[in-house]
Design an enzyme around this catalytic site. Structure first.
Site, PDB file in Angstrom:
ATOM      1  N   CYS A  10      17.686   1.463  -4.352  1.00  0.00           N
ATOM      2  CA  CYS A  10      18.275  -0.140  -4.808  1.00  0.00           C
ATOM      3  C   CYS A  10      17.790  -1.077  -3.705  1.00  0.00           C
ATOM      4  O   CYS A  10      17.049  -1.900  -3.856  1.00  0.00           O
ATOM      5  CB  CYS A  10      19.469  -0.024  -5.298  1.00  0.00           C
ATOM      6  SG  CYS A  10      20.631   1.008  -4.674  1.00  0.00           S
ATOM      7  N   HIS A  68      23.117  -6.967  -3.187  1.00  0.00           N
ATOM      8  CA  HIS A  68      22.862  -5.437  -2.464  1.00  0.00           C
ATOM      9  C   HIS A  68      21.961  -5.822  -1.383  1.00  0.00           C
ATOM     10  O   HIS A  68      21.203  -5.134  -0.674  1.00  0.00           O
ATOM     11  CB  HIS A  68      22.144  -4.769  -3.364  1.00  0.00           C
ATOM     12  CG  HIS A  68      22.619  -3.308  -3.328  1.00  0.00           C
ATOM     13  ND1 HIS A  68      22.033  -2.192  -4.006  1.00  0.00           N
ATOM     14  CD2 HIS A  68      23.599  -2.895  -2.842  1.00  0.00           C
ATOM     15  CE1 HIS A  68      22.660  -1.279  -3.669  1.00  0.00           C
ATOM     16  NE2 HIS A  68      23.932  -1.678  -2.955  1.00  0.00           N
TER      17      HIS A  68
END
Lengths: 483, 483
Positions: free
Chosen positions: B39, B102
């Site tokens: 990710c 993130h």
């Protein structure tokens, strides 16, 4: 051909615009099955509406073995079986088969003795070339008589993969449809082409046109041909009077992949197995003006349903003197109904697995033997699920392996035997299996005996072509079915 | 989410009517890739247009290891990187991120310091619940300040899988779009929802609605939400002024399947690997009135292209002072061009594989270690290709494993080293690799150091909520990246 071979079913090169459009204009079946992981039994099931274990297209030479009709097979479709074209005749239909028959090649099994009015194609697979001493090349018939043999008069170039057979079969289909339209006679056309069966072939104009190699070229030619047939129906103005169904007789033969075998998408294993990859098929129904465009169905369907559905379309009833496994899909196709029914997965006369709803229970598992596997015969290349893709025949009849095909279409995660979900699902499935077994009357097995004398030495018409060969003496033996 | 999770990509339950319709109205990309099988690096690549090895989103703690941004990570997106929203600002765009950022959670990495004007979402994955002593629950931010924490103020019921987060993120998106339309201001919305990331969740109205279980429920909610967003654009009359792209940041996490992980269709392995299942993604471009409906592209695409394409749409040039890996896809999308470019598959700073055309060469293979595998960690469940899905890091740099992804999308049949095809393909790929390596300037690795003191103990705004926690003493360590 496998479930994953069409763009509409997720093939990543998406090279089947005609079949994809057929689906967009018709109904896509996502949970449609053949009746056997092998060709002959599936085709016998399609034409009789009955499981191979009933119509005789199985062997008892070994436990849970796949069997078909090579040219030394003695058996074939019994006279006692009623085939779809035999029944359709009563409603005035003219019936034609184009391509591979595969229901026996001795004279008594000839398709024109079993309801078909016309035939252009072969009785067996197009394996070869043979040497005509040990084994004759497979004949191609027009109606009652052979008109040549594969590799001799109907060329297949194994080096380049070139053969114009699909074009011949296409032209034959277009001509038949034109003729029927001109005479205003109803017709049943069983267009049983086999270009995606090894040895895979395609016509020159398709060779090298696919991202997928020769196999993809063959798929593209089939796709193009289906498109031409559908457009032909439209141009003749009979598309709204013609129900068309596209499907396959077994999953992609992964043993022949990647050059000669296709894709079963996300499913486990392929042809020869009772995992989803062996028996779940691409399936599309098309009937403009009747089937709502863009439909998608999760109906558990079977090639045997094409028997019952076709009879229903012709206003006929299925025979009442025997068990018919197929169901009439018209309520599904026309009204979007869902009919609750199980799917039975057989290998020989052994019930290997059962699907009911989204659950599938395996009573036996087997990919193929260690002995064969060690020789490189692999029906599950690159796939290995512990306790599932077993190389010995594993019995699970007392505690079946259970999968939820919605959450786990790849059959990789058996449910826990201890779970409530397992108990509930198996209770239902056990009842279905009991009921199935209680009422099962197996047919006389047709695929037990092989004899070199019955091969295609002297098919009818051979004398006109000077192509009769001398048969060796009869030497009947048990056929060898290793998997 | 994986390539095989959408109906349009062959998921057998076909439960994504909105995304399928988005594809039918726009362009389907069949050969689209993320920049990393994990990710954080993928998201950093999307927003910078640069490979993680350039933008710093990788680790050198071990050879060829995947790394991301857990909440004890010290690093994050460097100030020296230019993010898409920073550049779009120059063209008057208002930029919003909804969902998972993130790219680092220390103050200097805050998305509003890197070009975004608004944020509603979290800096890390929604793992938890944590005990707030050893580890705090992940905060949810609105713009500069936290407004609560997962499991505390934003509920996720791990037992039932219920959470209304996607609905919150959807409403936030609709409101933002409405506001921008009302003010006639151009906008960039990065809708980074994470319902299909374990622990998987869905809103009550979607729970139990999928054939695929909880994971399918989450996919259905995402599908429904995308449909609402697209209809909202249409209802506001700005659909022809709004370019929309749907994709995923890594393949389905098969380690979490079947309950918490999805499908990579016919591809090998999943998230964490550089096989196709780990990096090939569903991808759809939508822009009514500009993109011809029903388009299908085989362009080799990358999430990094969204950087360059978005700049192009805004009439901006990509930065010229650094290497940009993304390309402008507008000629592909609007004129159907095909641009020849390779795809690089990295794990850490190791170039594991390269795709050029239909060929993919593996320079290194590794699924994960035997040690992890023996503990049940499996990135390729049910799949095992001898010499390919290796459990030790296998170097093939002198004789790469070569696959033809057209004939063999599942990476199961390496080409013979001795074949002419191998020689020709590798000649081309070797040149591309040499060129790539010669010009590569790796960024400072950001994912090497972890420290419990940097966790989300006291995010800005915590004092207003009485949710500040006391951080332990700083204890920087090398992060542990086992695969």
């Amino acid at each position: 051909m496998g479930w994953g071979d069409l763009g509409a079913f997720g093939e990543p090169s998406k090279e089947t615009p005609n079949l994809d459009q057929m689906a967009a204009q018709g109904m896509l079946f996502l949970d449609f099955y053949t009746a056997n992981p092998l060709c002959s039994p599936s085709r016998a099931a399609l034409l009789t509406g009955r499981l191979p274990v009933r119509n005789g297209f199985y062997t008892t030479n070994g436990h849970a073995r796949n069997a078909y009709t090579p040219q030394d097979i003695v058996g074939g479709i019994p006279d006692s079986e009623l085939l779809l074209p035999e029944l359709l005749k009563k409603a005035g239909y003219t019936n034609k088969i184009i391509g591979k028959w595969h229901l026996g090649h001795q004279p008594q099994f000839h398709p024109l003795r079993h309801g078909f009015d016309e035939w252009f194609g072969s009785p067996n697979c197009h394996f070869g070339p043979y040497n005509n001493r040990e084994r004759p090349n497979i004949p191609v018939y027009r109606d009652w008589e052979m008109v040549g043999r594969y590799y001799e008069d109907f060329k297949i170039d194994l080096k380049t993969g070139e053969a114009n057979l699909t074009q011949l079969y296409l032209q034959e289909a277009l001509d038949f449809i034109s003729k029927q339209q001109a005479s205003q006679q109803p017709f049943f056309l069983y267009w049983a082409i086999d270009a995606t069966h090894a040895p895979v072939y395609a016509s020159k104009q398709f060779l090298g046109t696919s991202q997928r190699g020769l196999y993809g070229d063959a798929v593209r030619e089939i796709d193009d041909s289906v498109g031409r047939i559908l457009r032909h129906l439209q141009q003749l103005g009979i598309s709204e009077d013609t129900f068309v169904f596209f499907t396959s007789d077994n999953g992609a033969a992964l043993i022949s992949a990647p050059k000669q075998g296709g894709s079963n998408g996300p499913f486990l294993c392929g042809k020869q197995t009772t995992f989803e990859g062996g028996m779940r098929e691409p399936a599309i129904a098309w009937w403009p003006g009747h089937i709502p465009a863009g439909g998608v169905s999760h109906q558990l369907g079977s090639v045997m349903d094409l028997f019952s559905t076709s009879l229903s379309l012709a206003g006929l009833q299925p025979p009442s003197d025997r068990q018919i496994d197929g169901i009439d899909l018209l309520p599904v196709i026309l009204q979007g109904q869902l009919i609750d029914r199980p799917i039975f997965y057989y290998r020989g006369d052994e019930l290997m697995a059962v699907r009911a709803g989204l659950y599938k229970a395996h009573y036996w598992t087997w990919s193929n033997s260690w002995e064969e596997h060690s020789k490189g015969i692999d029906f599950c290349p690159g796939q290995s699920v512990a306790g599932v893709t077993t190389h010995t025949q594993e019995e699970h009849t007392h505690l079946p392996l259970l999968f939820h095909l919605g959450r786990d279409p790849g059959e990789k995660y058996p449910l826990s035997f201890a779970s409530e979900e397992y108990q509930q699902a198996m209770e239902r499935i056990s009842g279905l299996v009991q009921q199935h077994k209680d009422t099962l009357v197996p047919g006389q097995p047709q695929l037990n005996v092989c004899d070199q004398a019955v091969m295609n030495w002297s098919p009818p018409g051979c004398e006109k072509l000077g192509k009769c060969l001398k048969a060796p003496e009869s030497d009947p033996k048990k056929c060898s079915w290793p998997h």
